[in-house]
Design a protein around this motif. Structure first.
Motif, short mmCIF file in Angstrom:
data_model
loop_
_atom_site.label_atom_id
_atom_site.label_comp_id
_atom_site.label_asym_id
_atom_site.label_seq_id
_atom_site.Cartn_x
_atom_site.Cartn_y
_atom_site.Cartn_z
N LEU A 1 0.84 -1.19 0.00
CA LEU A 1 0.00 0.00 0.00
C LEU A 1 0.88 1.24 0.00
O LEU A 1 1.80 1.35 0.81
N TYR B 1 -7.65 4.55 1.89
CA TYR B 1 -8.21 3.40 1.19
C TYR B 1 -9.54 3.00 1.82
O TYR B 1 -9.74 3.15 3.03
N SER C 1 -12.52 2.48 6.54
CA SER C 1 -11.63 3.38 5.83
C SER C 1 -10.29 3.35 6.57
O SER C 1 -10.26 3.35 7.80
N ILE D 1 -9.10 -4.15 -0.39
CA ILE D 1 -8.58 -2.88 0.11
C ILE D 1 -8.12 -2.08 -1.10
O ILE D 1 -7.20 -2.48 -1.81
N GLY D 2 -8.80 -0.97 -1.36
CA GLY D 2 -8.48 -0.15 -2.53
C GLY D 2 -9.39 1.06 -2.61
O GLY D 2 -10.01 1.46 -1.63
N ASP D 3 -9.49 1.62 -3.81
CA ASP D 3 -10.29 2.84 -4.01
C ASP D 3 -11.75 2.58 -3.87
O ASP D 3 -12.32 1.65 -4.22
#
Length: 119
Positions: free
Chosen positions: A16, A21, A72, A117-119
Motif C-alpha cells: 500500500l 483506502y 476506511s 482494500i483499494g479505491d
C-alpha cells in the motif's frame, strides 16, 4: 492493483502506498459486522494501523461482485502490510439488503467471504 483477500487468510501481505483506502466486503450488500475487525501491520516496522468504521456504507461493484464499504484506512507510510483479521465468524453477509429478500436468501458461507482494500 490489489486482489481480494479471503477473511480466513490471515497474515497475507499487500503493498500500500500512502493515501486513504476503502475496505470493502465482497458478495453482498447486507452486512453485519458484530465483532469483526481488521488490522494492518507494516512489515519490518511492526507499526499497526487500525481501519476506522465508516458512517456511510457505500454499495458498489468490485470484480463484478457486490461490494459494501465497511472501513476506511489512512496509510501514512508506504510499504508491505500484513493483513490480520479477528472474529471472522461474526461477519454475516447476504446478497441483498432488501428486507423481504432476507427471508428467502441464505447467508453467504463465511469461508467464502472476501475483502478488498483499494479505491
Amino acid at each position: 492493483m490489489n486482489t481480494p483477500i479471503n477473511i480466513h487468510d490471515n497474515d497475507r501481505e499487500i503493498y500500500l502506498s500512502t493515501g486513504i483506502y476503502g475496505v470493502k466486503v465482497l458478495g453482498g450488500w447486507s452486512v453485519k459486522l458484530d465483532n469483526f475487525s481488521i488490522s494492518l501491520e507494516l512489515v519490518g516496522n511492526n507499526t499497526v494501523v487500525t481501519p476506522n468504521s465508516v458512517t456511510f456504507k457505500i454499495q458498489s461493484y468490485v470484480f463484478k461482485k457486490r461490494a459494501k464499504k465497511i472501513f476506511s484506512v489512512d496509510i501514512i507510510q508506504s510499504g508491505n502490510y500484513r493483513v490480520k483479521f479477528k472474529n471472522q465468524e461474526s461477519l454475516k453477509i447476504r446478497r441483498s439488503n432488501l428486507f423481504l429478500a432476507q427471508f428467502f436468501e441464505k447467508e453467504i458461507f463465511n469461508e467464502d467471504i472476501e475483502i478488498f482494500i483499494g479505491d
